[in-house]
Design a protein around this motif. Structure first.
Motif: not given
Ligand SMILES: [Zn+2]
Length: 155
Positions: A69-94
């Protein structure tokens, strides 16, 4: 043997049997196509998904395993601190870019204020729309300033 089948197919009962067999074959075919669709879709859901570690802010991909279940195990913290990342495809200029910025939503940090992309400064929401460069329907989300102005106008 073939003669026998041909003969059987010529009898009314044989015709019905042949018809039923054909129908069954058709159903099996459709069923196998549909179940194949299902499995590829399920595969894309369970295979490589991008997560972000709420403790380190680092992005990683992992396969969701059964029972996770979310949060999933994170390889960086070694704990269950992984949450789904959202993707942003925009630049400052729009304008759109081809490589997304992975964004950690505030709500996963227990904050109620909206999330703005650290790269372009634009609003990011859950299941953030994914756009491809050149998409004519794409409209850039508001920047922090535009968002604040909009809110002010609403009040
Ligand atoms: Zn962005």
């Amino acid at each position: 043997m073939i003669e026998k089948i041909r003969h059987a197919a010529n009898t009314p009962a044989g015709k019905v049997t042949a018809g039923v067999l054909l129908l069954l074959a058709l159903i099996m075919l459709i069923w196998s196509i549909l179940s194949n669709f299902g499995s590829t879709e399920a595969a894309s859901l369970t295979s490589a998904r991008t997560f972000i570690c709420t403790e380190t802010g680092k992005v990683f991909t992992t396969s969701l395993r059964e029972g996770w279940t979310v949060p999933v195990p994170s390889p960086y913290s070694g704990k269950n601190t992984g949450v789904p990342a959202e993707q942003c495809f925009w630049t400052k200029e729009g304008t759109l870019k081809s490589e997304p910025t992975y964004v950690l939503l505030n709500e996963y940090l227990g904050k109620s204020d909206p999330t703005f992309c650290p790269d372009c400064g634009r609003l990011v929401v859950q299941r953030n729309p994914i756009y491809r460069v050149g998409d004519p329907t794409a409209r850039p989300p508001p920047t922090r300033e535009e968002y604040a102005r909009r809110k002010q106008n609403e009040d």
